[in-house]
Motif scaffolding. Structure first.
Motif, PDB file in Angstrom:
ATOM      1  N   LEU A  21      44.800  25.542  35.497  1.00 21.43           N
ATOM      2  CA  LEU A  21      44.388  25.848  36.670  1.00 21.43           C
ATOM      3  C   LEU A  21      43.702  27.323  36.601  1.00 21.43           C
ATOM      4  O   LEU A  21      42.484  27.530  37.236  1.00 21.43           O
ATOM      5  CB  LEU A  21      45.408  26.052  37.965  1.00 21.43           C
ATOM      6  N   LEU A  22      44.360  28.213  36.047  1.00 22.53           N
ATOM      7  CA  LEU A  22      43.961  29.563  35.560  1.00 22.53           C
ATOM      8  C   LEU A  22      42.752  29.430  34.989  1.00 22.53           C
ATOM      9  O   LEU A  22      41.632  30.386  35.146  1.00 22.53           O
ATOM     10  CB  LEU A  22      44.808  30.590  35.289  1.00 22.53           C
ATOM     11  N   ALA A  23      42.650  28.557  33.810  1.00 21.42           N
ATOM     12  CA  ALA A  23      41.450  28.459  33.258  1.00 21.42           C
ATOM     13  C   ALA A  23      40.298  28.080  33.858  1.00 21.42           C
ATOM     14  O   ALA A  23      38.875  28.568  33.774  1.00 21.42           O
ATOM     15  CB  ALA A  23      41.738  27.627  31.897  1.00 21.42           C
ATOM     16  N   ILE A  24      40.484  27.121  34.702  1.00 19.71           N
ATOM     17  CA  ILE A  24      39.438  26.638  35.852  1.00 19.71           C
ATOM     18  C   ILE A  24      38.784  27.757  36.293  1.00 19.71           C
ATOM     19  O   ILE A  24      37.625  27.675  36.610  1.00 19.71           O
ATOM     20  CB  ILE A  24      39.945  25.612  36.604  1.00 19.71           C
ATOM     21  N   LEU A  25      39.564  28.421  36.927  1.00 22.51           N
ATOM     22  CA  LEU A  25      39.108  29.811  37.962  1.00 22.51           C
ATOM     23  C   LEU A  25      38.408  30.891  36.982  1.00 22.51           C
ATOM     24  O   LEU A  25      37.649  31.424  37.364  1.00 22.51           O
ATOM     25  CB  LEU A  25      40.410  30.486  38.679  1.00 22.51           C
ATOM     26  N   GLY A  26      38.867  30.831  35.843  1.00 23.99           N
ATOM     27  CA  GLY A  26      38.239  31.884  34.882  1.00 23.99           C
ATOM     28  C   GLY A  26      36.675  31.597  34.323  1.00 23.99           C
ATOM     29  O   GLY A  26      36.137  32.466  33.891  1.00 23.99           O
ATOM     30  N   ILE A  27      36.374  30.353  34.359  1.00 26.14           N
ATOM     31  CA  ILE A  27      35.074  29.927  33.706  1.00 26.14           C
ATOM     32  C   ILE A  27      34.004  30.425  34.684  1.00 26.14           C
ATOM     33  O   ILE A  27      33.909  30.097  35.734  1.00 26.14           O
ATOM     34  CB  ILE A  27      35.082  28.468  33.565  1.00 26.14           C
ATOM     35  N   GLU A  28      32.908  31.006  34.114  1.00 25.37           N
ATOM     36  CA  GLU A  28      31.831  31.586  34.767  1.00 25.37           C
ATOM     37  C   GLU A  28      30.611  31.278  34.174  1.00 25.37           C
ATOM     38  O   GLU A  28      30.475  30.825  33.328  1.00 25.37           O
ATOM     39  CB  GLU A  28      31.916  33.359  34.942  1.00 25.37           C
ATOM     40  N   VAL A  29      29.382  31.954  34.960  1.00 25.70           N
ATOM     41  CA  VAL A  29      27.975  31.179  34.210  1.00 25.70           C
ATOM     42  C   VAL A  29      27.429  32.245  33.302  1.00 25.70           C
ATOM     43  O   VAL A  29      26.716  31.830  32.563  1.00 25.70           O
ATOM     44  CB  VAL A  29      27.076  31.116  35.489  1.00 25.70           C
ATOM     45  N   THR A  30      28.227  33.383  33.309  1.00 25.49           N
ATOM     46  CA  THR A  30      27.601  34.441  32.247  1.00 25.49           C
ATOM     47  C   THR A  30      28.773  34.909  31.483  1.00 25.49           C
ATOM     48  O   THR A  30      30.036  35.028  32.026  1.00 25.49           O
ATOM     49  CB  THR A  30      26.665  35.389  32.811  1.00 25.49           C
ATOM     50  N   LYS A  31      28.378  35.558  30.594  1.00 28.55           N
ATOM     51  CA  LYS A  31      29.556  36.437  29.725  1.00 28.55           C
ATOM     52  C   LYS A  31      30.009  37.479  30.410  1.00 28.55           C
ATOM     53  O   LYS A  31      31.167  37.837  30.507  1.00 28.55           O
ATOM     54  CB  LYS A  31      29.011  36.865  28.298  1.00 28.55           C
ATOM     55  N   LYS A  32      29.020  38.276  30.773  1.00 29.54           N
ATOM     56  CA  LYS A  32      29.618  39.613  31.675  1.00 29.54           C
ATOM     57  C   LYS A  32      30.269  39.269  32.720  1.00 29.54           C
ATOM     58  O   LYS A  32      31.114  39.866  33.077  1.00 29.54           O
ATOM     59  CB  LYS A  32      28.581  40.465  31.846  1.00 29.54           C
ATOM     60  N   GLY A  81      40.276  38.031  43.019  1.00 29.28           N
ATOM     61  CA  GLY A  81      41.420  37.843  42.196  1.00 29.28           C
ATOM     62  C   GLY A  81      42.318  37.409  43.289  1.00 29.28           C
ATOM     63  O   GLY A  81      43.438  37.405  43.078  1.00 29.28           O
ATOM     64  N   ALA A  82      41.965  37.142  44.549  1.00 33.95           N
ATOM     65  CA  ALA A  82      42.892  36.820  45.594  1.00 33.95           C
ATOM     66  C   ALA A  82      43.697  35.622  45.334  1.00 33.95           C
ATOM     67  O   ALA A  82      44.655  35.395  45.512  1.00 33.95           O
ATOM     68  CB  ALA A  82      42.145  36.845  46.903  1.00 33.95           C
ATOM     69  N   VAL A  83      42.874  34.635  44.816  1.00 30.06           N
ATOM     70  CA  VAL A  83      43.394  33.355  44.529  1.00 30.06           C
ATOM     71  C   VAL A  83      44.252  33.252  43.271  1.00 30.06           C
ATOM     72  O   VAL A  83      45.449  32.594  43.584  1.00 30.06           O
ATOM     73  CB  VAL A  83      42.240  32.224  44.406  1.00 30.06           C
ATOM     74  N   THR A  84      43.931  33.718  42.354  1.00 31.89           N
ATOM     75  CA  THR A  84      44.990  33.853  41.013  1.00 31.89           C
ATOM     76  C   THR A  84      46.346  34.582  41.622  1.00 31.89           C
ATOM     77  O   THR A  84      47.465  34.306  41.090  1.00 31.89           O
ATOM     78  CB  THR A  84      44.141  34.719  39.920  1.00 31.89           C
ATOM     79  N   GLY A  85      46.021  35.751  42.380  1.00 37.84           N
ATOM     80  CA  GLY A  85      47.167  36.443  42.775  1.00 37.84           C
ATOM     81  C   GLY A  85      48.031  35.759  43.775  1.00 37.84           C
ATOM     82  O   GLY A  85      49.407  35.782  43.518  1.00 37.84           O
ATOM     83  N   ALA A  86      47.495  34.887  44.511  1.00 39.21           N
ATOM     84  CA  ALA A  86      48.304  33.785  45.526  1.00 39.21           C
ATOM     85  C   ALA A  86      49.034  32.841  44.719  1.00 39.21           C
ATOM     86  O   ALA A  86      50.047  32.470  44.989  1.00 39.21           O
ATOM     87  CB  ALA A  86      47.377  33.432  46.444  1.00 39.21           C
ATOM     88  N   VAL A  87      48.365  32.611  43.605  1.00 39.54           N
ATOM     89  CA  VAL A  87      48.864  31.444  42.747  1.00 39.54           C
ATOM     90  C   VAL A  87      50.160  31.947  41.946  1.00 39.54           C
ATOM     91  O   VAL A  87      51.377  31.320  42.252  1.00 39.54           O
ATOM     92  CB  VAL A  87      47.966  31.051  41.693  1.00 39.54           C
ATOM     93  N   VAL A  88      50.040  33.074  41.511  1.00 39.88           N
ATOM     94  CA  VAL A  88      51.166  33.514  40.839  1.00 39.88           C
ATOM     95  C   VAL A  88      52.573  33.856  41.708  1.00 39.88           C
ATOM     96  O   VAL A  88      53.474  33.795  41.548  1.00 39.88           O
ATOM     97  CB  VAL A  88      51.059  34.940  39.782  1.00 39.88           C
ATOM     98  N   MET A  89      51.983  34.524  42.843  1.00 36.95           N
ATOM     99  CA  MET A  89      53.035  34.838  43.702  1.00 36.95           C
ATOM    100  C   MET A  89      53.743  33.711  44.420  1.00 36.95           C
ATOM    101  O   MET A  89      54.884  33.594  44.375  1.00 36.95           O
ATOM    102  CB  MET A  89      52.348  35.604  45.057  1.00 36.95           C
ATOM    103  N   LEU A  90      52.920  32.456  44.666  1.00 34.10           N
ATOM    104  CA  LEU A  90      53.741  31.210  45.000  1.00 34.10           C
ATOM    105  C   LEU A  90      54.560  30.714  44.037  1.00 34.10           C
ATOM    106  O   LEU A  90      55.359  29.939  44.360  1.00 34.10           O
ATOM    107  CB  LEU A  90      52.497  30.154  45.666  1.00 34.10           C
ATOM    108  N   HIS A  91      54.282  31.005  42.622  1.00 38.42           N
ATOM    109  CA  HIS A  91      55.113  30.553  41.777  1.00 38.42           C
ATOM    110  C   HIS A  91      56.585  31.017  41.928  1.00 38.42           C
ATOM    111  O   HIS A  91      57.562  30.551  41.943  1.00 38.42           O
ATOM    112  CB  HIS A  91      54.467  30.868  40.292  1.00 38.42           C
TER     113      HIS A  91
END
Length: 319
Positions: free
Chosen positions: A32-43, A96-106
Motif C-alpha cells: 500500500l505504501l509503495a502504491i502511494l509513493g509512485i509519482e509521475v517524475t523523479k523529483k 504525508g497525511a494518508v501514510t501517517g494515518a495508515v501507520v497510526m491505525l496499524h
C-alpha cells in the motif's frame, strides 16, 4: 495499460517480498505504501517520499503517546486527527497525511504502541516508500519524441496563421475563423507542461533547457500574434502597402519552422519601412486608417521577430 500502472505493480511486488523476507508484521501494508509513493517524475517522487516519511514519523510519535496515555479507543483516533493534521498543514507536508494515518491505525489495530510496534512501522515505511522511490528513479520514459511532436504542430499552426494573415492583406474580403489560434495555445500549454515534467525527471545533469526556452518563446510570440490579429482586423481595404507586408508574412510562414534565426524577415521589414516613407500620402481618411493599421502591424511584426532573435539559435553568418 499505462506505464505508471506497470511501475506501481513492480514497486508493490518488491515491497511486499522484502517485507516477507524481513519478517515484518502486515507486509501487505508495504505494498500500500509503495502504491502511494509512485509519482509521475523523479523529483516529485523523492520529495513525496521525504514528506511522507517525515509525516509518518510525526504520526507515530504523537499516536504512540496518545495511545499509551489514553488507551486504544476510537475517540483517541479522532483526537489524533485533530492534533496531527493541522500540524502537517503548518509544516506543508500534507501529502504525508494518508501514510501517517495508515501507520497510526496499524498501532490501533495491534493495540500496542511499544517500541517493537513502532519499529515495525518504520521499517514498513522504508520498504514501501523506498521501493517506490527506487522504481521512480530507475526509469522514467523520455519525452523527447512528444516534445518534438508538439514543436512541429506549433510551427505548422503558426505557419497557417501567417498564411491566413497574408491572404487577408491581399484581399480584405477573405474571412478566417481563427481556430488555429485556439489550437496553438493548447499545444503551447501542453508542450510547456511536458517540458517541465521532463526537467523534473532530471535529478542532476543532462537536462537541456532548450525546451523550456522554446515553449516560453512561442507563448510570447502568440501574444504578439494576437495583437497582430487585432491590427489586421482594421485593414478593411486592399492596398499596395498591405500586399507588400503580406509577402513578408508568407516568407515567415516558412522560416517559422526553422531552428535558426536567419534575420531575413527583419531586413525585409526594415527595407519596407523605408519604402513606405517614399510613398504618396493617403488620399482619404479610410486609406489613412488602413495604412496606419498596416504601419502598426509592421512594428508588431518587428516585435515578434525580436523575440525569435533573442531566443532562437543564430547561424554564424546571421550574427
Amino acid at each position: 495499460m499505462g506505464f505508471r500502472v506497470l511501475k506501481t505493480a513492480v514497486a508493490v511486488i518488491i515491497a511486499m517480498y522484502l517485507a516477507y523476507i524481513f519478517g515484518i508484521h502486515t507486509p501487505g501494508a508495504a505494498g500500500l505504501l509503495a502504491i502511494l509513493g509512485i509519482e509521475v517524475t523523479k523529483k516529485k517522487g523523492i520529495q513525496s517520499a521525504l514528506h511522507r516519511i517525515a509525516a509518518s514519523i510525526l504520526a507515530l510519535l504523537i499516536g504512540s503517546v496518545l495511545f499509551n496515555l489514553l488507551g486504544f479507543h476510537i475517540w483517541v483516533v479522532s483526537l489524533f486527527i485533530l492534533i496531527v493534521f493541522p500540524v502537517l498543514v503548518r509544516l506543508r507536508i500534507t501529502e504525508g497525511a494518508v501514510t501517517g494515518a495508515v501507520v497510526m491505525l496499524h498501532l490501533f489495530a495491534y493495540e500496542s504502541a511499544d517500541w517493537p510496534s513502532v519499529l515495525n512501522e518504520l521499517i514498513l515505511l522504508v520498504i514501501g516508500l523506498g521501493s517506490a522511490t527506487v522504481i521512480n528513479i530507475a526509469y522514467m520514459p523520455k519525452a523527447d519524441t512528444s516534445l518534438i511532436a508538439h514543436k512541429r504542430q506549433i510551427e505548422r499552426l503558426f505557419s497557417d496563421i501567417f498564411v491566413n494573415i497574408a491572404k487577408h492583406l491581399r484581399d480584405n474580403t477573405v474571412i478566417w475563423d481563427g481556430k488555429e489560434l485556439l489550437e496553438v495555445s493548447e499545444e503551447i500549454e501542453r508542450g510547456a507542461s511536458l517540458a517541465k515534467r521532463s526537467m523534473d525527471n532530471t535529478l542532476l545533469f543532462g537536462w537541456d533547457p532548450y525546451w523550456r526556452v522554446y515553449f516560453y518563446m512561442r507563448g510570447e510570440q502568440l501574444e504578439s500574434i494576437h495583437r497582430m490579429i487585432d491590427l489586421v482586423a482594421g485593414v478593411y481595404q486592399t492596398l499596395p502597402q498591405g500586399e507588400l507586408v503580406a509577402a513578408i508574412f508568407e516568407d515567415i510562414s516558412q522560416t517559422v519552422k526553422e531552428d535558426y534565426y536567419t534575420g531575413e524577415a527583419e531586413k525585409e521589414l526594415q527595407e519596407l519601412n523605408k519604402r513606405y516613407k517614399g510613398m504618396p500620402l493617403p488620399e482619404s481618411r479610410e486609406e489613412f486608417e488602413v495604412r496606419s493599421a498596416i504601419l502598426q502591424l509592421n512594428r508588431e511584426l518587428m516585435q515578434y521577430l525580436a523575440i525569435a532573435k533573442k531566443q532562437k539559435k543564430h547561424r554564424p553568418e546571421a550574427g
